[in-house]
Design a protein around this motif. Structure first.
Motif, PDB file in Angstrom:
ATOM      1  N   ARG A   1       0.829  -1.210   0.000  1.00  0.00           N
ATOM      2  CA  ARG A   1       0.000   0.000   0.000  1.00  0.00           C
ATOM      3  C   ARG A   1       0.865   1.264   0.000  1.00  0.00           C
ATOM      4  O   ARG A   1       0.592   2.218  -0.743  1.00  0.00           O
ATOM      5  CB  ARG A   1      -0.915  -0.015   1.222  1.00  0.00           C
ATOM      6  N   LEU A   2       1.917   1.258   0.820  1.00  0.00           N
ATOM      7  CA  LEU A   2       2.775   2.440   0.903  1.00  0.00           C
ATOM      8  C   LEU A   2       3.551   2.682  -0.387  1.00  0.00           C
ATOM      9  O   LEU A   2       3.812   3.843  -0.762  1.00  0.00           O
ATOM     10  CB  LEU A   2       3.762   2.273   2.067  1.00  0.00           C
ATOM     11  N   LEU A   3       3.911   1.600  -1.078  1.00  0.00           N
ATOM     12  CA  LEU A   3       4.722   1.727  -2.287  1.00  0.00           C
ATOM     13  C   LEU A   3       3.909   1.620  -3.565  1.00  0.00           C
ATOM     14  O   LEU A   3       4.477   1.640  -4.668  1.00  0.00           O
ATOM     15  CB  LEU A   3       5.830   0.653  -2.274  1.00  0.00           C
ATOM     16  N   HIS A   4       2.590   1.477  -3.407  1.00  0.00           N
ATOM     17  CA  HIS A   4       1.686   1.461  -4.557  1.00  0.00           C
ATOM     18  C   HIS A   4       2.070   0.363  -5.550  1.00  0.00           C
ATOM     19  O   HIS A   4       2.276   0.605  -6.746  1.00  0.00           O
ATOM     20  CB  HIS A   4       1.680   2.824  -5.263  1.00  0.00           C
ATOM     21  N   ALA A   5       2.205  -0.857  -5.020  1.00  0.00           N
ATOM     22  CA  ALA A   5       2.568  -2.001  -5.863  1.00  0.00           C
ATOM     23  C   ALA A   5       1.822  -3.231  -5.383  1.00  0.00           C
ATOM     24  O   ALA A   5       1.458  -3.337  -4.211  1.00  0.00           O
ATOM     25  CB  ALA A   5       4.079  -2.237  -5.825  1.00  0.00           C
ATOM     26  N   HIS A   6       1.599  -4.179  -6.281  1.00  0.00           N
ATOM     27  CA  HIS A   6       0.977  -5.434  -5.908  1.00  0.00           C
ATOM     28  C   HIS A   6       1.951  -6.224  -5.035  1.00  0.00           C
ATOM     29  O   HIS A   6       3.158  -6.245  -5.306  1.00  0.00           O
ATOM     30  CB  HIS A   6       0.624  -6.239  -7.163  1.00  0.00           C
ATOM     31  N   PRO A   7       1.489  -6.889  -3.964  1.00  0.00           N
ATOM     32  CA  PRO A   7       2.406  -7.625  -3.085  1.00  0.00           C
ATOM     33  C   PRO A   7       3.296  -8.622  -3.817  1.00  0.00           C
ATOM     34  O   PRO A   7       4.508  -8.699  -3.545  1.00  0.00           O
ATOM     35  CB  PRO A   7       1.449  -8.331  -2.119  1.00  0.00           C
ATOM     36  N   ALA A   8       2.737  -9.390  -4.743  1.00  0.00           N
ATOM     37  CA  ALA A   8       3.542 -10.373  -5.467  1.00  0.00           C
ATOM     38  C   ALA A   8       4.617  -9.695  -6.307  1.00  0.00           C
ATOM     39  O   ALA A   8       5.767 -10.151  -6.368  1.00  0.00           O
ATOM     40  CB  ALA A   8       2.644 -11.238  -6.348  1.00  0.00           C
ATOM     41  N   HIS A   9       4.249  -8.593  -6.929  1.00  0.00           N
ATOM     42  CA  HIS A   9       5.231  -7.871  -7.740  1.00  0.00           C
ATOM     43  C   HIS A   9       6.336  -7.290  -6.854  1.00  0.00           C
ATOM     44  O   HIS A   9       7.512  -7.255  -7.232  1.00  0.00           O
ATOM     45  CB  HIS A   9       4.536  -6.760  -8.522  1.00  0.00           C
ATOM     46  N   LEU A  10       5.955  -6.859  -5.648  1.00  0.00           N
ATOM     47  CA  LEU A  10       6.920  -6.295  -4.713  1.00  0.00           C
ATOM     48  C   LEU A  10       7.962  -7.338  -4.319  1.00  0.00           C
ATOM     49  O   LEU A  10       9.167  -7.066  -4.315  1.00  0.00           O
ATOM     50  CB  LEU A  10       6.171  -5.791  -3.480  1.00  0.00           C
ATOM     51  N   VAL A  11       7.504  -8.548  -3.994  1.00  0.00           N
ATOM     52  CA  VAL A  11       8.430  -9.615  -3.602  1.00  0.00           C
ATOM     53  C   VAL A  11       9.328 -10.008  -4.765  1.00  0.00           C
ATOM     54  O   VAL A  11      10.544 -10.183  -4.604  1.00  0.00           O
ATOM     55  CB  VAL A  11       7.652 -10.837  -3.092  1.00  0.00           C
ATOM     56  N   ARG A  12       8.762 -10.138  -5.963  1.00  0.00           N
ATOM     57  CA  ARG A  12       9.566 -10.506  -7.131  1.00  0.00           C
ATOM     58  C   ARG A  12      10.613  -9.446  -7.438  1.00  0.00           C
ATOM     59  O   ARG A  12      11.764  -9.771  -7.763  1.00  0.00           O
ATOM     60  CB  ARG A  12       8.663 -10.720  -8.347  1.00  0.00           C
ATOM     61  N   ALA A  13      10.235  -8.179  -7.334  1.00  0.00           N
ATOM     62  CA  ALA A  13      11.175  -7.101  -7.635  1.00  0.00           C
ATOM     63  C   ALA A  13      12.342  -7.103  -6.651  1.00  0.00           C
ATOM     64  O   ALA A  13      13.509  -6.971  -7.042  1.00  0.00           O
ATOM     65  CB  ALA A  13      10.452  -5.747  -7.600  1.00  0.00           C
ATOM     66  N   PHE A  14      12.025  -7.275  -5.360  1.00  0.00           N
ATOM     67  CA  PHE A  14      13.075  -7.259  -4.338  1.00  0.00           C
ATOM     68  C   PHE A  14      13.988  -8.467  -4.472  1.00  0.00           C
ATOM     69  O   PHE A  14      15.222  -8.339  -4.474  1.00  0.00           O
ATOM     70  CB  PHE A  14      12.442  -7.237  -2.948  1.00  0.00           C
ATOM     71  N   SER A  15      13.393  -9.650  -4.599  1.00  0.00           N
ATOM     72  CA  SER A  15      14.190 -10.872  -4.709  1.00  0.00           C
ATOM     73  C   SER A  15      15.037 -10.867  -5.974  1.00  0.00           C
ATOM     74  O   SER A  15      16.181 -11.329  -5.973  1.00  0.00           O
ATOM     75  CB  SER A  15      13.272 -12.102  -4.691  1.00  0.00           C
ATOM     76  N   GLY A  16      14.496 -10.336  -7.056  1.00  0.00           N
ATOM     77  CA  GLY A  16      15.259 -10.279  -8.296  1.00  0.00           C
ATOM     78  C   GLY A  16      16.420  -9.312  -8.230  1.00  0.00           C
ATOM     79  O   GLY A  16      17.476  -9.551  -8.819  1.00  0.00           O
ATOM     80  N   ALA A  17      16.246  -8.221  -7.509  1.00  0.00           N
ATOM     81  CA  ALA A  17      17.312  -7.211  -7.422  1.00  0.00           C
ATOM     82  C   ALA A  17      18.407  -7.597  -6.445  1.00  0.00           C
ATOM     83  O   ALA A  17      19.586  -7.344  -6.687  1.00  0.00           O
ATOM     84  CB  ALA A  17      16.711  -5.861  -7.017  1.00  0.00           C
ATOM     85  N   TYR A  18      18.030  -8.225  -5.309  1.00  0.00           N
ATOM     86  CA  TYR A  18      18.998  -8.455  -4.235  1.00  0.00           C
ATOM     87  C   TYR A  18      19.283  -9.931  -3.961  1.00  0.00           C
ATOM     88  O   TYR A  18      20.148 -10.252  -3.146  1.00  0.00           O
ATOM     89  CB  TYR A  18      18.519  -7.777  -2.949  1.00  0.00           C
ATOM     90  N   GLY A  19      18.567 -10.836  -4.613  1.00  0.00           N
ATOM     91  CA  GLY A  19      18.843 -12.256  -4.428  1.00  0.00           C
ATOM     92  C   GLY A  19      18.436 -12.805  -3.080  1.00  0.00           C
ATOM     93  O   GLY A  19      18.921 -13.855  -2.646  1.00  0.00           O
ATOM     94  N   ILE A  20      17.545 -12.118  -2.400  1.00  0.00           N
ATOM     95  CA  ILE A  20      17.092 -12.535  -1.081  1.00  0.00           C
ATOM     96  C   ILE A  20      15.676 -12.013  -0.889  1.00  0.00           C
ATOM     97  O   ILE A  20      15.337 -10.937  -1.387  1.00  0.00           O
ATOM     98  CB  ILE A  20      18.044 -11.996   0.021  1.00  0.00           C
ATOM     99  N   ALA A  21      14.822 -12.780  -0.215  1.00  0.00           N
ATOM    100  CA  ALA A  21      13.443 -12.353  -0.010  1.00  0.00           C
ATOM    101  C   ALA A  21      13.383 -11.225   1.023  1.00  0.00           C
ATOM    102  O   ALA A  21      14.258 -11.122   1.896  1.00  0.00           O
ATOM    103  CB  ALA A  21      12.599 -13.535   0.463  1.00  0.00           C
ATOM    104  N   PRO A  22      12.352 -10.377   0.951  1.00  0.00           N
ATOM    105  CA  PRO A  22      12.252  -9.264   1.908  1.00  0.00           C
ATOM    106  C   PRO A  22      12.294  -9.711   3.360  1.00  0.00           C
ATOM    107  O   PRO A  22      12.940  -9.061   4.193  1.00  0.00           O
ATOM    108  CB  PRO A  22      10.905  -8.618   1.546  1.00  0.00           C
ATOM    109  N   HIS A  23      11.621 -10.815   3.699  1.00  0.00           N
ATOM    110  CA  HIS A  23      11.605 -11.241   5.103  1.00  0.00           C
ATOM    111  C   HIS A  23      12.986 -11.719   5.547  1.00  0.00           C
ATOM    112  O   HIS A  23      13.375 -11.520   6.708  1.00  0.00           O
ATOM    113  CB  HIS A  23      10.565 -12.345   5.322  1.00  0.00           C
TER     114      HIS A  23
END
Length: 266
Positions: free
Chosen positions: A188-210
């Motif tokens: 909600r804060l970043l105006h993105a779908h949750p699944a897209h948010l996780v994919r973007a983070f994991s793809g950029a940094y090679g690690i899941a947000p949690h």
């Protein structure tokens, strides 16, 4: 051979050094995790194999390894008898974030002079009252590291490969290490779908947000334990649900439980 886990950790009174960590492990393997500081590592016996930015690396005893902050890596013994290592964690005042890309490109430095200087730095850091010598040796080490990394810097614009959304989520996680944030709230804060948010983070940094958030919390817990706080107090202060929650993640990322880590502090 029985599994061996020997650790010593302390926070010296030297600006730029957040922690010193000496360890001897025979079978323990680190899972993927991140640090919020630069990790300067030398191996005195055996060797470590690790993955950084999806590439495998190794640390023979004549190598200095520099792992940049916020970039996920793991680690495991590369020899049957394990490894003995010495680590200094350095904050951004020593090496700037502009050097992260160069460190990712080549974290292992075969440099006899640098290896000797890092060893001398550890010796000075272990002697109370020799803070000025440690600061002087750290200055030489940092200067040497910057010179080596500057040789590899690519033209400006290399950071454009990091998705903006992943960077914004990392900034949000960094700001909420203790309080945490749900995926729904982050979306909600970043105006993105949750699944897209996780994919973007994991793809950029090679690690899941949690996993990233847990790594940051364990890093904070390490510092609090070195300050002398009991594990129960550290757990809630660092953002864990309770002491059992802290112990489970701390043992997995550090190799020993919080109480043993605290008792090893010098």
């Amino acid at each position: 051979m029985a599994a061996r886990q020997e650790v010593t950790a302390w926070r010296p009174r030297v600006r730029g050094v957040t922690e010193v960590f000496h360890a001897h492990f025979t079978e323990y393997a680190y899972p993927m995790h991140v640090h919020d500081a630069w990790t300067l590592l030398i191996v005195d016996d055996g060797a470590v194999r690790y993955d950084l930015e999806r590439h495998e690396h190794g640390t023979p005893h004549d190598t200095v390894t520099l792992l940049p902050p916020h970039v996920p890596h793991n680690g495991a013994p590369a020899t049957p008898h394990g490894f003995r290592k010495r680590v200094v964690y350095l904050d951004a005042s020593v090496l700037g974030e502009d050097l992260i890309g160069a460190a990712v490109d080549g974290p292992d430095l075969r440099d006899a002079l640098l290896r000797r200087r890092v060893g001398q730095l550890h010796t000075a850091l272990a002697r109370p009252g020799d803070e000025l010598e440690a600061e002087s040796r750290l200055t030489f080490v940092a200067e040497h590291l910057r010179a080596r990394l500057d040789e590899r810097l690519r033209p400006a614009g290399r950071d454009a490969r990091d998705p903006a959304l992943a960077r914004r989520l990392r900034e949000l996680l960094d700001a909420r290490v203790t309080d945490g944030v749900t995926l729904e709230e982050a979306a909600r804060l970043l105006h993105a779908h949750p699944a897209h948010l996780v994919r973007a983070f994991s793809g950029a940094y090679g690690i899941a947000p949690h996993q990233y958030l847990t790594s940051r919390r364990v890093g904070r817990a390490r510092r609090l334990l070195l300050d002398g706080l009991p594990p129960g107090e550290v757990a809630t202060t660092a953002g864990f649900f309770d002491q059992a929650h802290l112990t489970r993640h701390f043992r997995r990322l550090v190799g020993v439980p919080p109480g043993r880590y605290r008792s090893s502090a010098r």
